[in-house]
Design an enzyme around this catalytic site. Structure first.
Site: not given
Ligand SMILES: [Zn+2]
Length: 304
Positions: A266, A141, A67-68, A65, A63, A208
């Site tokens: 994570h 999520h 941090d990914h 976000h 996804h 996530d």
């Molecule tokens: Zn996320």
């Protein structure tokens, strides 16, 4: 089989810490090198882990976000800088195509690598990637998120006692496996007569998500499951609210899904002691458990 392993590049959720880089995971799977969720700093973590840009054959983003995915521009540009000769497909949620385009063309560079967008548009979508089938499942999520699993093709396990009974040994075994049968003194011996079904290895990547059916579907009989465990049980209500798992939930998923080796990762930076994640997961899961650290290598257990 020994060439199938997870190389952990980063293990922090949301913000990096002194010990943990943002997310990043490389799955080495025979000739494939599948990079999952490249967060910031992934390129340098690859250097420290001994992974080259040429090792990458595919990228999977769960996804968008930060941090990914904020490491994606560096990875894409490095593929060009190093003149990686093979195509590199990138899977990501189709609804985030706008984000992908911006990351793909984040800054000026000499764009020569063959980076191919292969978005995931539907729950259960499958990609035949040669090494097996890559399947994406929708997760729970706040933004469109897909977990992935890789299913190697099933094979056959040769049975020594049956081979002995027929007097088959040496190069004849290879010929039997290749041809599916062997003619022996006027008799035909089939492969099925001297072997049994062996399920292909399975790898699952669940990142996530709140707990949902697809978490279990992805984890089902995984030899290696990499799963987020952002929170501890004391914050279970918060985890559910923001679409994340606790370590205990991750352990329960592994136990109920017949997982063989569980990798927790994570982690929220609010907990200083990673052993607490292990302790909570162990209460649910009696199998092989790894609390991921940056630059760790985790072999995919061979099928038994
Ligand atoms: Zn996320």
């Amino acid at each position: 089989m020994s060439s199938r392993e997870l190389v952990v590049l980063g293990t922090a959720s949301q913000v990096p810490t002194r010990r943990r880089n943002h997310n990043g995971y490389l799955l080495r799977w025979d000739r494939e090198g599948i990079l999952f969720d490249p967060g910031e700093g992934t390129q340098r973590q690859m250097l420290l882990a001994g992974v080259s840009a040429t090792d990458l054959t595919r990228v999977c983003v769960t996804h968008f976000h930060g941090d990914h995915c904020l490491g994606l521009p560096g990875i894409v540009q490095r593929l060009s800088l190093d003149r990686v000769p093979h195509p590199v497909p990138v899977h990501f949620p189709a609804g985030g195509a706008g984000y992908f385009e911006r990351l793909r063309h984040a800054s000026s560079f000499h764009d020569v690598a063959d980076v191919r967008a292969e978005p995931v548009g539907t729950d259960g979508q499958r990609f035949d990637i040669g090494a097996g089938v890559l399947e994406a499942r929708r997760l729970r999520h706040p933004v469109e998120t897909y977990g992935y699993r890789l299913l190697a093709p099933d094979g056959r396990r040769m049975l020594r006692d049956r081979l002995d009974a027929y007097g088959i040994s040496g190069p004849a075994v290879g010929a039997l496996q290749r041809d599916g049968h062997l003619d022996l003194d006027g008799r035909r011996v089939s492969l099925e007569a001297v072997s049994e079904h062996r399920r292909g290895q399975r790898f699952a990547f669940v990142m996530d998500t709140g707990l949902c059916d697809n978490v279990f579907a992805l984890a089902e009989e995984a030899d290696l499951l990499v799963i987020e465990s952002t929170f501890l049980s004391v914050d279970a209500a918060l985890a559910a609210e923001v679409g994340h798992l606790t370590a205990a939930q991750a352990g329960r998923v592994a136990a109920e899904s017949g997982v063989r080796r569980l990798v927790l990762t994570h982690f929220s930076q609010r907990y200083p002691d990673p052993e607490r994640f292990a302790a909570e997961a162990r209460e649910e899961f009696g199998g092989d458990l790894v609390v991921a650290d940056d630059l760790m290598r985790v072999p995919v257990p061979p099928t038994v």
